[in-house]
Structures are given as C-alpha cells and as structure tokens.
Write an enzyme that holds these catalytic residues in place. Structure first.
Site, PDB file in Angstrom:
ATOM      1  N   GLU A 178       0.717  -1.154  -0.053  1.00 15.76           N
ATOM      2  CA  GLU A 178       0.196  -0.042  -0.007  1.00 15.76           C
ATOM      3  C   GLU A 178       0.860   1.365   0.114  1.00 15.76           C
ATOM      4  O   GLU A 178       0.097   2.435   0.274  1.00 15.76           O
ATOM      5  CB  GLU A 178      -0.830  -0.171   1.215  1.00 15.76           C
ATOM      6  CG  GLU A 178      -1.875  -1.187   1.073  1.00 15.76           C
ATOM      7  CD  GLU A 178      -2.741  -1.013   2.483  1.00 15.76           C
ATOM      8  OE1 GLU A 178      -2.692  -0.084   3.107  1.00 15.76           O
ATOM      9  OE2 GLU A 178      -3.441  -1.925   2.600  1.00 15.76           O
ATOM     10  N   HIS A 179       2.172   1.231  -0.067  1.00 15.77           N
ATOM     11  CA  HIS A 179       2.990   2.345  -0.057  1.00 15.77           C
ATOM     12  C   HIS A 179       3.722   2.586  -1.414  1.00 15.77           C
ATOM     13  O   HIS A 179       4.608   2.813  -1.513  1.00 15.77           O
ATOM     14  CB  HIS A 179       3.964   2.195   1.070  1.00 15.77           C
ATOM     15  CG  HIS A 179       3.352   1.923   2.396  1.00 15.77           C
ATOM     16  ND1 HIS A 179       3.079   3.123   3.256  1.00 15.77           N
ATOM     17  CD2 HIS A 179       3.020   1.033   3.164  1.00 15.77           C
ATOM     18  CE1 HIS A 179       2.423   2.640   4.290  1.00 15.77           C
ATOM     19  NE2 HIS A 179       2.424   1.464   4.309  1.00 15.77           N
TER      20      HIS A 179
END
Length: 579
Positions: free
Chosen positions: A405-406
C-alpha cells in the site's frame, strides 16, 4: 494494517490510510522533492526563478490552454492575488489545462502548485523523458502538490499540466511554479506552425491474451501520440510506448500511431499487426473456479484470535497476514506472533498442511498498512523472489499475495513474480489486493503489474473500501457501499485486460473491519449475481455478463469470526454456487 489492539476512535481495519496516500502507487516511482516553492504571480510572466508564465492566473488564462473550454478564472477562492484557475471535468473530459515551457536537457526541475476541490493532478511531460505527476483526491482547503523530475538528453521543452478526474468535482489551482534552468528564451514556447511528423519504427512487443505492447520512435515536435486499433483511437500518451488492453484472446489486430502537437495531428503510421495469445486458465492449479479468499491475522487487533486450523471451511484461499520486511530492500521474512498461542512453528506448519489436505490454498501476504516492502531495482527484485520462495519452502505456502500500500514499481515486481513463477510452476497461487484508486486505469503501477503477470495471476481482489466515491467503467462516479460501486468498478478490470477468472470483489467482513466501505453480505451476493448472471443489478447494468468471475475476498477471517461468521455463511455458499 494495525497489528496491535487499537484505541477507541482509530480505525481497526487493514487499510486505515486514506486514498490520498495511494498517490505513490498511482503515479509510479516519483522523485518527490523536499523543497518549498514560492509561486507569486507577476505582471509579465513567472516570479523570479519560476519558468511558468502567468502562474497565478492574474492575466486570465494567458499562457494556458484548457481542453474543451473546461477552464476559467475565478476570484473566489484564491490562494494569493486576485485570481485562480477553476476547471470542471465532465464524464468525457478531465479538464486538462497545460502550458509548454522551454527547458534544458539533463537537468533537474521541481514543479508545484496549490490546489483545492476535487481530484487534482499536476505533472510534466516532454520528448525523451518519463512523464511524471502527483495528485490529491480532494481537499476543502488549499494544499500544495509538488513533484521533481529530470529532463532527458534531448528534452528542450516540457508540457506542464493540471487536470481533474472524469465526472468528479471542479478543482481550483493557483501559484503554479516550475523551477530549474530555463531553456532558450525562457518561459513558454511559441506554438508550432505545423503538425508533427508521422511516427516511425512502430514495433510490437509482449502480447498477452488481451493486450499488446507497442513502441515507436520519438517525433521531435510531438506533444503526445494516439494509438489506433483496427482504425479506432484507443490509447493516448506522451510516451513512445503503450500497452493496448481489452482485446479478445487469439485475435489478430492492426495497429497504427499518430503524433500530435498544438497545430494538429500527423497522418497515421504504417500499420503493424499482432495476434493475442490464447485465454489463460489463471494461475493456481488447486484453486476452484469460483473461490472465497480470506485474510488470517498473525497479530491481535481486537478482532477474534484464532489458529489457522480454525479458519472457516468456506474459505478456499487463506492469506496469512503478513510477512515482515527485513533491513535489506526487497527481502521478506515471517515471524509467528506468540499471541496466537502456537507451541512451536512446527505446529503452525502442520496447520498449513492440514488446511491444504482439505483442498485449501494457504499463501503468504506481503504488505498491509505498515508492510512497506520496497522492490525498485533488479537487486531488490531478486531478494524478493529468493526470500518468498524460501518462505514457501520453509512453511509450505502455496504462493504469495501482493498487498503493498506504499507504492509499487511494476517493472521490478513483474521481474520478481516471473522468477517466483518460473521456480514454483503453474501450481503457484498468486493474488493481489490493490486499493480502488490503484485499478482505475491501466496506466497505474498496480494495473501494469497485473497485466504484466496476467499469464499466471490467480486473482485480483480489489479493496472496495476506505476510498470514498470512485469512477466506474461508464465514466460515472458511484458512492461506496452500493451494488453499483462494486459492479461498475469491477467492470474496469473486466474490460481492461484481465480475464474474468482473475477478478474478485474484496470487502470488509464487518463494520469494524475497515474505516469505511462496509456492505452487507447480501449486497455482495447481489453484485456477484449482477456480474455473472445479469440479475439483481442496481442502476449500473454491465453490457455483458462474466460467468467466470473468480469470487470474493474479505478482510478478514478474524473479523468474520468476531461477527459470528455472518459474512462467510452468506457469501461463501453463494460464491461456490455461481454459474
């Protein structure tokens, strides 16, 4: 993912960050500068050190051009001075306003603007350099967007652009700044007098069952290119390559390219032909045609603590959340949390084997809210592949789930996954759980990863939560929590290159499973019926049905158990009964 019990008021779900922080995934690997630009309008051009003309829109739209008359100047709200830009997207126009600026080759530049309102993108593109951009999903007050980039060896001008998103609210912009060495004459360049030359060197690259990669030679005076498939314009880009998706398997197509600048378009290039590959069966030899996926917690976050052997029988794929990053970029490891009560790792390994004996697939998930695994070069890709295969060997995992998610780098994660598949073979179970914003279009890094590994990808279970309203495949915006939200967003993947067997619907198992976006199990089953049978639809009705749709996913089996197994008892039998 918050891996400890959360205090009241904090989100207890797996994805507590807002859609705004998905900008790294959406824009790719951006070199964001840590600078603070000042953007003060002057009467004749940009401020000192600013290459933008009319950066504060004090002279109306002088120096700027906006698509389809979507841009205008407003006196309220403004960030500084007396004017600002307001641009209003439509269902077919994302309200792009741009300015061409002279620059120097092989130099570093920094671009920023202050924005408010709806979705807003800011970026720059030029011949011989990689297009770069960043964005915000909306703000009620002014906030600054900024991005750094380096020009290519032959780049002498860039197009600075602002735009919103199709069908979204109007956006405002003010105090645009581009700092770096000015090109000849400085400021924006004069518009070209004639359309650019015809692109040459059109070449076919990698083909899948539903996509074809193309590349061509750069045209020095071109601002963008348009790809035509069997005579119809399909893709527009400022790069000299593109992947055309949404094609039919085992079908021959003809491709041409046109270049364009402010004076018009060139003639079409000489055609090339390519035939797509046969339809894949989808990776994961042991996964049923319609499957239910659930994440199992290797931590305590206030849901139900349970050993792997206790996972509900309805789940076909169990994703163990999560692997941990080591100090070496790309490398992962797994640390069994003592809170679960296992007497030894061997007991956990035996639980995995027991589930597999029941016909279940158990995979290791990489990522979550705090799982920041970086794969951005050949060395980290190799470490990721090697360490993942080592965990599969040590614990007996059937495969891997990508839930980063980064921000991801599609090129190197594709390399890593290809290495894992080459070693594990077609029995590999390989899933993905991108956020909604990551799968809005095929240019996003997550979508590129999915299409690049499509030949052995098992399923993409996009997260339909923690995102707010989003655009569907019909260019209309739908509110989260509805059947339309699930079906219209799934349609983007189904019509943009993924096989129906590679698409699943990911939702929270209970209202506490995520910060927002929970829908009832009945809403999930209605969406599954709409997509596979054409029944129980909302206002959005797909143009065709997708009976091969893989199924559904939930965060998580623990939150499901915490809610009395209410989700799996309804959705599980429904998935297994799909046509």
């Amino acid at each position: 993912m918050e891996r400890t019990r959360t205090p009241r008021g904090r989100r207890t779900g797996r994805h507590s960050r807002s859609v705004r922080t998905a900008a790294v995934a959406m824009a790719g690997a951006l070199a964001l500068g840590g600078w603070a630009a000042t953007a003060t309008a002057s009467e004749t051009g940009g401020s000192a050190g600013n290459l933008i003309t009319n950066p504060g829109f004090e002279q109306g739209l002088s120096g700027w051009s906006c698509s389809g008359g979507t841009g205008a100047v407003t006196g309220d709200p403004v960030r500084s001075g007396t004017s600002a830009l307001v641009a209003t997207p439509s269902g077919h126009d994302h309200a792009r306003c741009e300015q061409r600026v002279s620059v120097q080759p092989d130099e570093e530049y920094e671009l920023s603007t202050w924005v408010r309102g709806g979705y807003t993108f800011v970026g720059a593109a030029g011949s011989g350099m990689q297009e770069t951009s960043t964005w915000t999903s909306g703000s009620g007050d002014w906030q600054q967007l900024k991005v750094g980039f380096r020009t290519g060896s032959g780049t002498t001008e860039v197009t600075v652009h602002l735009h919103g998103w199709y069908g979204s609210a109007a956006y405002h912009a003010d105090d645009v700044a581009l700092t770096g060495p000015g090109g000849e004459g400085g400021g924006p360049t004069e518009p070209p007098e004639a359309p650019p030359s015809v692109p040459g060197g059109l070449t076919v690259g990698t083909s899948t069952s539903t996509s074809v990669a193309l590349s061509w030679d750069a045209v020095s005076d071109a601002e963008r290119y348009h790809v035509y498939v069997d005579g119809s314009r399909t893709v527009s880009t400022s790069a000299t390559s593109a992947t055309v998706s949404g094609l039919e398997p085992q079908t021959a197509y003809s491709f041409r390219v046109r270049s364009e600048n402010a004076a018009g378009e060139s003639a079409r290039s000489a055609p090339v032909t390519a035939t797509t590959r046969p339809r894949p069966g989808g990776g994961g030899g042991g996964v049923p045609r319609h499957a239910l996926t659930g994440y199992w917690h290797n931590f305590d976050n206030g849901s139900a603590l349970m050993k792997l052997r206790e996972v509900q029988d309805e789940y076909d794929i169990i994703a163990v959340a999560f692997a941990d990053a080591t100090a070496r970029p790309g490398e992962i490891e797994f640390n069994l949390d003592p809170v679960l009560g296992y007497g030894s790792e061997q007991e956990f390994i035996q639980d995995i084997a027991a589930k597999q004996s029941e016909g279940k697939s158990v995979i290791i998930s990489v990522g979550g809210e705090v799982g920041n695994v970086i794969v951005n070069d050949a060395a980290s890709a190799q470490r990721f592949a090697t360490s993942t295969l080592a965990l599969m060997d040590e614990y007996g995992f059937d495969g891997v789930d990508i839930d980063l998610e980064h921000g991801i780098n599609a090129r190197y994660l594709t390399e890593a996954m290809e290495a894992i598949h080459a070693a594990a073979g077609d029995s590999l179970v390989y899933t993905m759980a991108p956020q909604t914003i990551d799968m809005q279009h095929t240019g996003s890094e997550y979508f590129k990863l999915a299409l690049g590994t499509k030949d052995f990808l098992t399923v993409v279970n996009m997260q339909y939560y923690n995102s707010g309203s989003m655009m569907g495949c019909d260019n209309k915006v739908y509110s989260a929590g509805s059947v339309d939200f699930l079906t219209a967003l799934a349609c983007i993947q189904l019509e943009s290159g993924l096989d129906a067997s590679q698409v699943g619907i990911g939702v929270p198992a209970s209202p506490r499973g995520a910060g927002s976006g929970y829908v009832s199990p009945e809403t999930v089953t209605a969406a599954l019926d709409c997509l596979t049978r054409g029944t129980r639809c909302g206002s959005f009705v797909p143009e065709r049905t997708y009976p091969d749709l893989r199924g559904a996913m939930t965060w998580s089996v623990n939150w499901d158990r915490h809610a009395g197994d209410a989700w799996s008892r309804v959705v599980g039998p429904h998935v297994h009964g799909l046509p």
